[in-house]
Design a protein around this motif. Sequence first.
Motif, PDB file in Angstrom:
ATOM      1  N   ASP A   1       0.949  -1.666  -0.122  1.00 27.85           N
ATOM      2  CA  ASP A   1       0.154  -0.032   0.122  1.00 27.85           C
ATOM      3  C   ASP A   1       1.004   1.282   0.032  1.00 27.85           C
ATOM      4  O   ASP A   1       0.549   2.091  -0.600  1.00 27.85           O
ATOM      5  CB  ASP A   1      -0.656  -0.002   1.756  1.00 27.85           C
ATOM      6  CG  ASP A   1      -1.922   1.176   1.870  1.00 27.85           C
ATOM      7  OD1 ASP A   1      -2.382   0.910   0.572  1.00 27.85           O
ATOM      8  OD2 ASP A   1      -2.069   1.279   2.113  1.00 27.85           O
ATOM      9  N   ASN A   2       2.015   1.348   0.538  1.00 23.47           N
ATOM     10  CA  ASN A   2       3.142   2.752   0.731  1.00 23.47           C
ATOM     11  C   ASN A   2       3.739   2.086  -0.607  1.00 23.47           C
ATOM     12  O   ASN A   2       4.704   3.411   0.205  1.00 23.47           O
ATOM     13  CB  ASN A   2       3.680   2.338   2.191  1.00 23.47           C
ATOM     14  CG  ASN A   2       4.582   1.301   2.602  1.00 23.47           C
ATOM     15  OD1 ASN A   2       4.569   0.564   1.681  1.00 23.47           O
ATOM     16  ND2 ASN A   2       5.943   1.880   3.040  1.00 23.47           N
TER      17      ASN A   2
ATOM     18  N   SER B   1      -6.376  13.731 -10.137  1.00 23.52           N
ATOM     19  CA  SER B   1      -5.712  12.786  -9.602  1.00 23.52           C
ATOM     20  C   SER B   1      -4.435  12.504  -8.918  1.00 23.52           C
ATOM     21  O   SER B   1      -3.681  11.729  -8.185  1.00 23.52           O
ATOM     22  CB  SER B   1      -5.573  11.506 -10.528  1.00 23.52           C
ATOM     23  OG  SER B   1      -5.128  11.679 -12.132  1.00 23.52           O
TER      24      SER B   1
ATOM     25  N   TYR C   1      -4.198  14.099  -5.754  1.00 28.54           N
ATOM     26  CA  TYR C   1      -4.335  12.673  -4.685  1.00 28.54           C
ATOM     27  C   TYR C   1      -3.535  11.308  -4.267  1.00 28.54           C
ATOM     28  O   TYR C   1      -3.574  11.183  -3.594  1.00 28.54           O
ATOM     29  CB  TYR C   1      -5.958  12.612  -4.124  1.00 28.54           C
ATOM     30  CG  TYR C   1      -6.478  11.590  -5.626  1.00 28.54           C
ATOM     31  CD1 TYR C   1      -5.828  10.723  -5.858  1.00 28.54           C
ATOM     32  CD2 TYR C   1      -7.245  12.072  -6.541  1.00 28.54           C
ATOM     33  CE1 TYR C   1      -6.204   9.938  -6.823  1.00 28.54           C
ATOM     34  CE2 TYR C   1      -7.940  11.385  -7.637  1.00 28.54           C
ATOM     35  CZ  TYR C   1      -6.939  10.042  -7.617  1.00 28.54           C
ATOM     36  OH  TYR C   1      -7.888   9.007  -8.049  1.00 28.54           O
ATOM     37  N   SER C   2      -2.477  11.514  -5.668  1.00 25.24           N
ATOM     38  CA  SER C   2      -1.439  10.893  -4.893  1.00 25.24           C
ATOM     39  C   SER C   2      -0.663  10.158  -4.336  1.00 25.24           C
ATOM     40  O   SER C   2      -0.289   9.598  -3.697  1.00 25.24           O
ATOM     41  CB  SER C   2      -1.306   9.813  -6.469  1.00 25.24           C
ATOM     42  OG  SER C   2      -0.519  11.258  -7.364  1.00 25.24           O
TER      43      SER C   2
ATOM     44  N   LEU D   1      -2.863   9.541  -0.828  1.00 23.93           N
ATOM     45  CA  LEU D   1      -3.170   8.243  -0.735  1.00 23.93           C
ATOM     46  C   LEU D   1      -2.358   6.960  -0.929  1.00 23.93           C
ATOM     47  O   LEU D   1      -1.920   7.172  -1.947  1.00 23.93           O
ATOM     48  CB  LEU D   1      -5.133   8.601  -1.641  1.00 23.93           C
ATOM     49  CG  LEU D   1      -5.718  10.089  -1.305  1.00 23.93           C
ATOM     50  CD1 LEU D   1      -7.469   9.133  -1.974  1.00 23.93           C
ATOM     51  CD2 LEU D   1      -6.529   9.174  -0.310  1.00 23.93           C
TER      52      LEU D   1
ATOM     53  N   ARG E   1      -4.104   1.909  -2.269  1.00 24.07           N
ATOM     54  CA  ARG E   1      -5.039   0.696  -2.568  1.00 24.07           C
ATOM     55  C   ARG E   1      -6.931   1.241  -2.436  1.00 24.07           C
ATOM     56  O   ARG E   1      -7.265   1.392  -3.193  1.00 24.07           O
ATOM     57  CB  ARG E   1      -4.908  -0.110  -0.913  1.00 24.07           C
ATOM     58  CG  ARG E   1      -4.678  -1.254  -1.248  1.00 24.07           C
ATOM     59  CD  ARG E   1      -4.408  -2.103   0.146  1.00 24.07           C
ATOM     60  NE  ARG E   1      -3.356  -2.865   0.180  1.00 24.07           N
ATOM     61  CZ  ARG E   1      -2.814  -3.788   1.432  1.00 24.07           C
ATOM     62  NH1 ARG E   1      -3.538  -4.258   2.588  1.00 24.07           N
ATOM     63  NH2 ARG E   1      -2.280  -4.218   1.664  1.00 24.07           N
ATOM     64  N   ALA E   2      -6.323   2.894  -2.032  1.00 22.13           N
ATOM     65  CA  ALA E   2      -7.462   3.935  -2.117  1.00 22.13           C
ATOM     66  C   ALA E   2      -7.127   4.585  -3.124  1.00 22.13           C
ATOM     67  O   ALA E   2      -8.319   4.420  -3.884  1.00 22.13           O
ATOM     68  CB  ALA E   2      -7.183   4.937  -1.087  1.00 22.13           C
ATOM     69  N   GLN E   3      -5.984   4.636  -3.679  1.00 22.82           N
ATOM     70  CA  GLN E   3      -5.929   4.894  -5.172  1.00 22.82           C
ATOM     71  C   GLN E   3      -6.482   3.997  -6.488  1.00 22.82           C
ATOM     72  O   GLN E   3      -7.444   4.040  -7.678  1.00 22.82           O
ATOM     73  CB  GLN E   3      -4.826   5.739  -5.616  1.00 22.82           C
ATOM     74  CG  GLN E   3      -3.564   6.754  -5.817  1.00 22.82           C
ATOM     75  CD  GLN E   3      -2.621   7.033  -6.026  1.00 22.82           C
ATOM     76  OE1 GLN E   3      -2.201   7.194  -7.123  1.00 22.82           O
ATOM     77  NE2 GLN E   3      -1.664   7.206  -4.842  1.00 22.82           N
TER      78      GLN E   3
ATOM     79  N   ILE F   1      -9.504   1.758  -5.445  1.00 17.19           N
ATOM     80  CA  ILE F   1     -10.467   1.903  -5.235  1.00 17.19           C
ATOM     81  C   ILE F   1     -11.138   3.268  -5.844  1.00 17.19           C
ATOM     82  O   ILE F   1     -12.290   2.700  -6.685  1.00 17.19           O
ATOM     83  CB  ILE F   1     -11.511   2.090  -3.972  1.00 17.19           C
ATOM     84  CG1 ILE F   1     -10.409   0.852  -3.203  1.00 17.19           C
ATOM     85  CG2 ILE F   1     -11.830   2.295  -3.216  1.00 17.19           C
ATOM     86  CD1 ILE F   1     -10.445   0.889  -1.337  1.00 17.19           C
ATOM     87  N   ILE F   2     -10.394   4.357  -5.972  1.00 18.25           N
ATOM     88  CA  ILE F   2     -11.186   5.003  -6.795  1.00 18.25           C
ATOM     89  C   ILE F   2     -11.287   4.445  -7.812  1.00 18.25           C
ATOM     90  O   ILE F   2     -12.072   4.951  -9.022  1.00 18.25           O
ATOM     91  CB  ILE F   2     -10.401   6.231  -6.670  1.00 18.25           C
ATOM     92  CG1 ILE F   2     -10.192   6.377  -5.134  1.00 18.25           C
ATOM     93  CG2 ILE F   2     -10.572   7.610  -7.150  1.00 18.25           C
ATOM     94  CD1 ILE F   2      -9.439   8.697  -4.970  1.00 18.25           C
TER      95      ILE F   2
END
Length: 469
Positions: A349-350, A418, A421-422, A425, A428-430, A432-433
């Motif tokens: 995720d990171n 995008s 926000y990248s 986030l 995984r959050a990216q 999901i979007i």
Amino acid sequence: MDKKFVNVIILGFGFMFVFTAFQTMGNIEERITIIESRSFSKVFLSHWKFSKLKTLLDSIDKEDNNFSGDGYTSMAIIYTTFSVCNWLAPSFISFTGPRVAMLVGSLTYTLFMITFLFPSNWLLYLSSGILGAGAAITWTGQGNFLARCSDVSTISRNSGVFWALLQSSMFFGNIFVYFQFKDKEHIDAGTRGMVIGVLTAVAILGIVFLAALRPMADNSIGTSEAQRQIQEQRTGWGSAVYALKSAGRLFITRDMLLLSVAFLYTGMELSFFSGVYGPSIGFTKKIHNTPKEIVGLTGICIGAGEVFGGGLFGILGKKTTRFGRDPIVITGYVIHMMAFFLIFLNLPDNAPFKDTEDISYLDPPRPWIALICAFMLGLGDACMNTQIYSMLGGVYVKNSVGAFALFKFTQSIAAAISFFYSSYLGLRAQLIILVIFGTIGTACFCIVEWAAKRRQREETPEDSRTLSD
């Protein structure tokens, strides 16, 4: 081959050469320091610029104390101006036509590259603003000219062929620069001059191809005498104002608002595969002994997917026209969802933020899965974009200038958001979007496509009766 298809091929080669030069210059303009700094400008314009090389601007800065130009600021100016000027592009093209607009726009790309031979802060940023405006008229003119070279039966084929030729630009320039900059800690003035000179020559070759395009009649003008008289009355500023108002009216129509959701998704997934996915692989230390070397292969695999998809839809243009655009868009959606799921399993995720020893669900992460996903991202993008081009050049042939301008405007705004926000986030959050907007965008595109099919079926019986009478 007919004159129209020859024009499409020449158009594709022209853009391939111009963007071989520009994209290569963009990739070497700033070495990635991505997302280690959370500033908007750095994340906004990252693309997949991972490299062990010294940056072009950094090398100039070390030789010239008066030069402090920043590549991220330059690219931010380019894309900000590009977004705004998309609204003015229809008015410009109403004066010049698409061929002249593309020539003028391609000259701004060449001017931008030449400025690196004369390092200056103000010249770098001024040329960046000019390039942003030139990009708007270039891409809007390209869409309009493609529509002029197409009809309902050929727009899918022509879109695929153009897309395949355009995306071939991802290979040649970067291979050349790789060998020129190999093992160089500092890019000396001689090497810089040679590389910039070669890329400028390639861009000029693209301009020569664009200048060779033959004029095509404007298929947005009706054939009746009354329609021709109305068109003749719209000259000069009146035509420019009409083009701007027409784009504004088109933007608020039901179908265009639905398509805008699909446009938003293309901008988001573009920013993901060009600015987030490659760095995420490079930061995942357990994926390979030298993970950053995989990033270059990632870009090649994305390009291979783009070219394969464009070529495939070009070859199968007649068949895809018969079955409609929605099956291809749905296929692209499924390919992207599979790629997102595999990325979710393969990368931590990171991964977008910094070097990490973390893993996701696969231990260790598989480099071959990462490369397959890169190919799938490119292929899915080709599915989406070729059919959007086909939609705008076919269904919106009467206002293709405004339609393509709105497409590029919406897409660039989505990419900017995008990229922003990248930097905050996790992966995984990216994902999901992307899944949410991909699902909604695909559904919206299909709704518009089904409505267009329904209108075509309703019009066909009337045409048949008229012919029989």
